[in-house]
Design a protein around this motif. Sequence first.
Motif, mmCIF file in Angstrom:
data_model
loop_
_atom_site.group_PDB
_atom_site.id
_atom_site.type_symbol
_atom_site.label_atom_id
_atom_site.label_comp_id
_atom_site.label_asym_id
_atom_site.label_seq_id
_atom_site.Cartn_x
_atom_site.Cartn_y
_atom_site.Cartn_z
ATOM 1 N N ASN A 686 61.090 -61.661 28.446
ATOM 2 C CA ASN A 686 60.296 -60.490 28.804
ATOM 3 C C ASN A 686 60.255 -60.346 30.327
ATOM 4 N N LEU A 687 60.747 -59.223 30.854
ATOM 5 C CA LEU A 687 60.837 -58.995 32.288
ATOM 6 C C LEU A 687 59.728 -58.085 32.807
ATOM 7 N N ILE A 688 58.698 -57.853 32.004
ATOM 8 C CA ILE A 688 57.685 -56.894 32.416
ATOM 9 C C ILE A 688 56.955 -57.349 33.673
ATOM 10 N N ASP A 689 56.842 -58.648 33.892
ATOM 11 C CA ASP A 689 56.158 -59.181 35.079
ATOM 12 C C ASP A 689 57.144 -59.753 36.094
ATOM 13 N N SER A 690 58.410 -59.329 35.983
ATOM 14 C CA SER A 690 59.430 -59.856 36.886
ATOM 15 C C SER A 690 59.187 -59.383 38.321
ATOM 16 N N ASP A 691 59.558 -60.226 39.305
ATOM 17 C CA ASP A 691 59.454 -59.866 40.720
ATOM 18 C C ASP A 691 60.664 -59.086 41.201
ATOM 19 N N PRO A 693 62.801 -56.162 42.050
ATOM 20 C CA PRO A 693 62.446 -54.741 42.223
ATOM 21 C C PRO A 693 63.210 -53.816 41.276
ATOM 22 N N VAL A 694 64.404 -54.215 40.886
ATOM 23 C CA VAL A 694 65.166 -53.390 39.942
ATOM 24 C C VAL A 694 64.443 -53.326 38.599
ATOM 25 N N HIS A 695 63.977 -54.467 38.116
ATOM 26 C CA HIS A 695 63.252 -54.492 36.854
ATOM 27 C C HIS A 695 61.890 -53.815 36.986
ATOM 28 N N GLN A 696 61.241 -53.972 38.138
ATOM 29 C CA GLN A 696 59.954 -53.312 38.350
ATOM 30 C C GLN A 696 60.100 -51.794 38.306
ATOM 31 N N GLU A 697 61.147 -51.305 38.958
ATOM 32 C CA GLU A 697 61.366 -49.851 38.953
ATOM 33 C C GLU A 697 61.680 -49.348 37.556
ATOM 34 N N ALA A 698 62.468 -50.118 36.790
ATOM 35 C CA ALA A 698 62.795 -49.728 35.413
ATOM 36 C C ALA A 698 61.545 -49.699 34.549
ATOM 37 N N ALA A 699 60.667 -50.697 34.721
ATOM 38 C CA ALA A 699 59.440 -50.735 33.932
ATOM 39 C C ALA A 699 58.547 -49.543 34.245
ATOM 40 N N GLN A 700 58.394 -49.198 35.517
ATOM 41 C CA GLN A 700 57.563 -48.053 35.878
ATOM 42 C C GLN A 700 58.138 -46.754 35.325
ATOM 43 N N ARG A 701 59.452 -46.611 35.442
ATOM 44 C CA ARG A 701 60.087 -45.382 34.957
ATOM 45 C C ARG A 701 59.945 -45.244 33.447
ATOM 46 N N LEU A 702 60.195 -46.317 32.707
ATOM 47 C CA LEU A 702 60.116 -46.260 31.253
ATOM 48 C C LEU A 702 58.668 -46.152 30.776
ATOM 49 N N ARG A 703 57.744 -46.767 31.498
ATOM 50 C CA ARG A 703 56.326 -46.645 31.144
ATOM 51 C C ARG A 703 55.880 -45.185 31.255
ATOM 52 N N ALA A 704 56.285 -44.528 32.321
ATOM 53 C CA ALA A 704 55.931 -43.123 32.499
ATOM 54 C C ALA A 704 56.628 -42.241 31.463
ATOM 55 N N ALA A 705 57.904 -42.563 31.183
ATOM 56 C CA ALA A 705 58.629 -41.758 30.190
ATOM 57 C C ALA A 705 58.022 -41.914 28.806
ATOM 58 N N LEU A 706 57.576 -43.124 28.461
ATOM 59 C CA LEU A 706 56.966 -43.330 27.148
ATOM 60 C C LEU A 706 55.621 -42.616 27.057
ATOM 61 N N ALA A 707 54.828 -42.692 28.098
ATOM 62 C CA ALA A 707 53.542 -41.995 28.087
ATOM 63 C C ALA A 707 53.747 -40.488 27.964
ATOM 64 N N GLU A 708 54.750 -39.976 28.668
ATOM 65 C CA GLU A 708 55.021 -38.538 28.578
ATOM 66 C C GLU A 708 55.530 -38.174 27.190
ATOM 67 N N ARG A 709 56.341 -39.042 26.607
ATOM 68 C CA ARG A 709 56.880 -38.779 25.264
ATOM 69 C C ARG A 709 55.764 -38.785 24.227
ATOM 70 N N ILE A 710 54.855 -39.753 24.324
ATOM 71 C CA ILE A 710 53.743 -39.812 23.379
ATOM 72 C C ILE A 710 52.826 -38.612 23.561
ATOM 73 N N GLY A 711 52.623 -38.197 24.781
ATOM 74 C CA GLY A 711 51.758 -37.049 25.034
ATOM 75 C C GLY A 711 52.296 -35.758 24.469
ATOM 76 N N ARG A 712 53.609 -35.697 24.291
ATOM 77 C CA ARG A 712 54.200 -34.478 23.732
ATOM 78 C C ARG A 712 54.363 -34.525 22.221
ATOM 79 N N GLN A 713 53.850 -35.588 21.591
ATOM 80 C CA GLN A 713 53.951 -35.665 20.138
ATOM 81 C C GLN A 713 53.251 -34.462 19.525
ATOM 82 N N THR A 714 53.964 -33.755 18.687
ATOM 83 C CA THR A 714 53.429 -32.567 18.032
ATOM 84 C C THR A 714 52.996 -32.909 16.618
ATOM 85 N N ARG A 715 51.802 -32.491 16.262
ATOM 86 C CA ARG A 715 51.304 -32.734 14.911
ATOM 87 C C ARG A 715 51.109 -31.416 14.199
ATOM 88 N N PHE A 716 51.283 -31.451 12.875
ATOM 89 C CA PHE A 716 51.058 -30.249 12.094
ATOM 90 C C PHE A 716 49.582 -29.882 12.119
#
Length: 716
Positions: A686-691, A693-716
């Motif tokens: 698990n690289l979530i707490d890695s020092d 910077p490449v992994h840190q930037e990837a984690a921040q980018r994917l964290r934001a993308a996942l939050a944005e994806r969940i926020g756009r979940q459409t329900r009937f």
Amino acid sequence: MDAVPSAPVVGDYGSAGSITAASWSRARHIGWLDRARWVLAFVTVGIGVGLAESGWLLYRQMRGDRLEIDVHPEFLWLTPLAQGAWGLLAGLLVAGFSWVLPRLTAITAPFLLGFLGTLAIACWFAELEPWARLILSLGAGFQAARWLRGSSPSSISTGPQRPSRVGEVDDPCFEQGDGDRLGLVARAAPIMICLSLGVMVWSLARQEWRQRPQGASSFPPVATIPGPELHATTPAASANTATAPPLPTNRTAIRNVVWIVLDTVRADALSHLGYHRETTPKLDAWARRGVTFERAIAPCSWTFPSHASMFTGLTQESYDPDLKLVLPDRAYTIAERYSDADYRTAGFVGNSSCCTQWFGLHQGFQRFDTHLLDPIVALRQPASGRRLLNVLAQSWDWVARKLDLPAPQRIPPLYRRFHSANDLNAKALAWLRRHDDRPFFLFLNYYDVHAPFLPKTTTNPRFGRPIEHWYEYAIVRMFYDLDPSRTAPSVLQFVRDAYDQCLADLDSAIDELLSELERTGRLEETLVIITSDHGESFGEHGQFGHGRLLHQEESWVPLILIAPGSPALPAGKRISTPVSLLDLPATVLDLTNHANDGTCRPAFPGQSLRRFWSQTTAQREESLPSDTTEAVYSELLPLTPDFLQHPTHHNRPLRLLVAGRYTFFRNREGREWLFDLENDPGETVNLIDSDDPVHQEAAQRLRAALAERIGRQTRF
């Protein structure tokens, strides 16, 4: 004058109810008529209980309840006939015992009639404890015995009854007057039989009527819910309509669709996707005639939500936010789209557990065949029949273990059965032959590689060895119940050998179907989709089975698109970019000239996968919404609202985002995981707490993308 002694009355049991030697001798001979009345009475009660159970199931279905997985779609007529068969068996056993214990049988037959009938009804309610069912049925049995005799309990053993026919025991159950109620029940048997047969004829006729050829119709109006990726559709109130695109007129164009799901097949188990064993040589050859996606991600890691999402392009949180585990009628499926376009649609399913009508996956299919109908399956239809056969199956287990039966006889014949791939092929090809030349949409779910891993090849298997001992059969049957931390490597290898052999057998069945389509000339104008709904864990990350996590062994699946007669699909193309099965509806519409290009408003979300072989990377990114990346989303929700109380499922809901070299996970507690697949393909560090910077930037980018994806979940 001495009194003339009267002739003895046959069946005189004495003033105290004692049975004399003469009457006991005569009691050995019960007439055939009385035995027949017993049998007919049990048949009457059986069919009556079956009709009541059918009504109860119909009520639950209309109320929206999801029925048990063992309930057959044709339960309306199958339940009373199966229950009548159980009644016939019980009646024959009672009649048989009357040869050995006639008097005891005559006394207990009415009690058994009420006891078994009530027990069958009590089995409908799973919430009842076994002891509660037993007490309720015992009380009903005693009351039934009193009512059927038409008098007080003392008539069981006291007082002379009607003179019996020569050679018969005087049975108080069949006395004249009110006491002949058992005879009245027996005489109702022909009525019950005719009623159940009438229900069967009506149900089958209704099924044939539903499968009749449909005329062309227009697509229903839809209202598009805007979103960068998700264009969910709901019925629109607007009067505007969108007509179906015209069918392709060019005979070399793609007219037909064959959608094949290899249930429980993980991507890395196929030899052309890197497996060290040659498990799928024939499928490898077919894949070279089309496009192979090396990193396809399933929408979920178990059957129902994965199929529902493939058919609609929507995630489970969109169509099933309340965890009812059913695809609602308002969800629009790809099969409905083609049915509206005057296609013939049919689905033949091996997974009769989680891919059935009860989950709503039949929507749009004019024929949806999910249950194998044989005598064992029919007898399992009533709730009481399932419980009894489970007991018999466990008894078979014990007998086989004690006797060490030969391997072919070691598999209990009473367990739930399913259609094999060869069975489904035969049904599908027969369906194609019996209909006209209109284009078709055919869906096949192959269940052969799902546990229990029982290879079709029982002698000289390509991988491993045949099942030779009882405990080996128990291992492949109870694989999901094993503890990975305590399972020996040899046992795990034995299970994996069986899995690989099942896949090798399935490889031959796939080749059989596609070869027959090619021989008849249908393949030249057909799009074939070969994929899976989820994978399978063999101890990776401490799990056996599927539906537990979203690591690649459970979520990465094969995806092959083949269209030999169309230039729309290049041959031998391999795509390494991660893709989602949520894009399949849009892809199928695009390749069959039903594109979402404005002529018909988009009914499905996602983008056609054609972009991966017809566009450059720059063109592909330009065609996508500005805030969308090629990140692929998957989710694993609880099975029910209270499912999270189970200690082993604390991770749910679990969400996954795959982007490039990284996989990013988050559970309901906010815990996160980041894995670098280039350097850690097993997802162990698990690289979530890695020092780094490449992994840190990837984690921040994917964290934001996942939050944005969940926020756009459409329900009937």
